[in-house]
Enzyme design. Sequence first.
Site, PDB file in Angstrom:
ATOM      1  N   GLY A   1       0.809  -1.203   0.000  1.00  0.00           N
ATOM      2  CA  GLY A   1       0.000   0.000   0.000  1.00  0.00           C
ATOM      3  C   GLY A   1       0.845   1.257   0.000  1.00  0.00           C
TER       4      GLY A   1
ATOM      5  N   LEU B   1       0.606   3.729  -2.125  1.00  0.00           N
ATOM      6  CA  LEU B   1       1.035   3.592  -3.512  1.00  0.00           C
ATOM      7  C   LEU B   1       1.429   4.931  -4.136  1.00  0.00           C
ATOM      8  CD1 LEU B   1      -1.685   1.084  -4.772  1.00  0.00           C
ATOM      9  CD2 LEU B   1       0.537   0.590  -3.732  1.00  0.00           C
ATOM     10  N   HIS B   2       2.436   4.873  -5.009  1.00  0.00           N
ATOM     11  CA  HIS B   2       2.850   6.029  -5.797  1.00  0.00           C
ATOM     12  C   HIS B   2       2.935   5.612  -7.262  1.00  0.00           C
ATOM     13  CE1 HIS B   2       6.798   4.149  -5.953  1.00  0.00           C
ATOM     14  NE2 HIS B   2       6.876   4.162  -4.624  1.00  0.00           N
TER      15      HIS B   2
ATOM     16  N   HIS C   1       4.469   2.211  -8.267  1.00  0.00           N
ATOM     17  CA  HIS C   1       3.593   1.045  -8.113  1.00  0.00           C
ATOM     18  C   HIS C   1       2.598   0.957  -9.271  1.00  0.00           C
ATOM     19  CE1 HIS C   1       4.576   1.833  -3.731  1.00  0.00           C
ATOM     20  NE2 HIS C   1       4.872   0.556  -3.832  1.00  0.00           N
TER      21      HIS C   1
ATOM     22  N   GLN D   1       8.484  -8.585   7.915  1.00  0.00           N
ATOM     23  CA  GLN D   1       9.662  -8.022   7.261  1.00  0.00           C
ATOM     24  C   GLN D   1      10.156  -6.736   7.920  1.00  0.00           C
ATOM     25  OE1 GLN D   1       7.332  -7.682   3.538  1.00  0.00           O
ATOM     26  NE2 GLN D   1       8.405  -5.745   3.204  1.00  0.00           N
TER      27      GLN D   1
ATOM     28  N   LYS E   1      12.312  -3.321 -10.185  1.00  0.00           N
ATOM     29  CA  LYS E   1      13.768  -3.433 -10.153  1.00  0.00           C
ATOM     30  C   LYS E   1      14.402  -2.474  -9.154  1.00  0.00           C
ATOM     31  CE  LYS E   1      14.636  -5.172 -14.841  1.00  0.00           C
ATOM     32  NZ  LYS E   1      15.353  -4.911 -16.117  1.00  0.00           N
ATOM     33  N   LYS E   2      13.659  -1.477  -8.704  1.00  0.00           N
ATOM     34  CA  LYS E   2      14.226  -0.559  -7.716  1.00  0.00           C
ATOM     35  C   LYS E   2      14.662  -1.322  -6.471  1.00  0.00           C
ATOM     36  CE  LYS E   2      13.096   3.278  -4.699  1.00  0.00           C
ATOM     37  NZ  LYS E   2      12.977   2.430  -3.484  1.00  0.00           N
TER      38      LYS E   2
ATOM     39  N   SER F   1       9.757   6.799  -4.727  1.00  0.00           N
ATOM     40  CA  SER F   1       9.679   6.014  -3.498  1.00  0.00           C
ATOM     41  C   SER F   1       8.779   6.748  -2.519  1.00  0.00           C
ATOM     42  CB  SER F   1      11.076   5.834  -2.888  1.00  0.00           C
ATOM     43  OG  SER F   1      10.994   5.290  -1.580  1.00  0.00           O
TER      44      SER F   1
END
Length: 274
Positions: free
Chosen positions: A27, A29-30, A33, A57, A144-145, A181
């Site tokens: 969640g 989200l930007h 995403h 995590q 890939k980030k 991010s």
Amino acid sequence: MQIHSSIADLRSALKNRGRVVFVPTMGNLHAGHISLMTQARAHGDTVVASIFVNRLQFGPNEDFDKYPRTFQADCDKLAAAGVDVLFAPTEADLYPEPQEYTVEPPAIQNILDGEFRPGHFRGVATVVLKLFNCVQPQAAMFGKKDYQQLMVIRNMTRQLALPIDIIGGETVRAEDGLALSSRNGYLSAAERTEAPRLYRLLNEIRAAIRAGETDTVKLENEAIAALTAAGWKNDYVAVRQQSDLSMPKGVNAPLVALAASRLGSTRLIDNIEI
């Protein structure tokens, strides 16, 4: 867009939906995403997203309770992006009993980000495997980030013979190169102006290697020195093999340059394939 919290309802909704592509998120989200959702559409018939803030995590110094929960805004963004199904389980749905069985990644979990976030990739691998079992997709997208996470999931999927194609989504960047991010929102105006330096230095490493430089340790140290001089506090700058993030054995194999560093109180990560 359908929204389901129970595993049984989700599986019922996904019957006869063709090739399912899954994009897991926590969640908040930007645009990065949402780009993954858009990319996922090209790889299947049905796009399934998930929103679940995974307690497993989070490390001892990482505040699970302070992670932003923006569920309604996230739903609006996913629906606008054309996502077909959202899986949004509660902790009771996904962890109805203590999660005593976990996925233990190999040495890759202890290097780079894993060195500074012990247990993080165990939590990631465990929840992703569980989500895979819930959704049962044919493909899954990971940005890939978060390159190390992508490698952990890709290698887990291969070694456990899961019938899922793992697709790496390209990093979305601002015009000045800063990787999008949720952490960028914590930067002050001055820090936001400084932040693209991380990507510029990774580009310089790539350019040097492509121009024939073979001393990757020297390139790492030069980048660390440049960041330190600009006021950053560095966790690592590293050139590694793309396949497993091991130390490079020469510069002819596919490589990736990765970095994690703090600007003020904000920890930024980035990478660039070479």
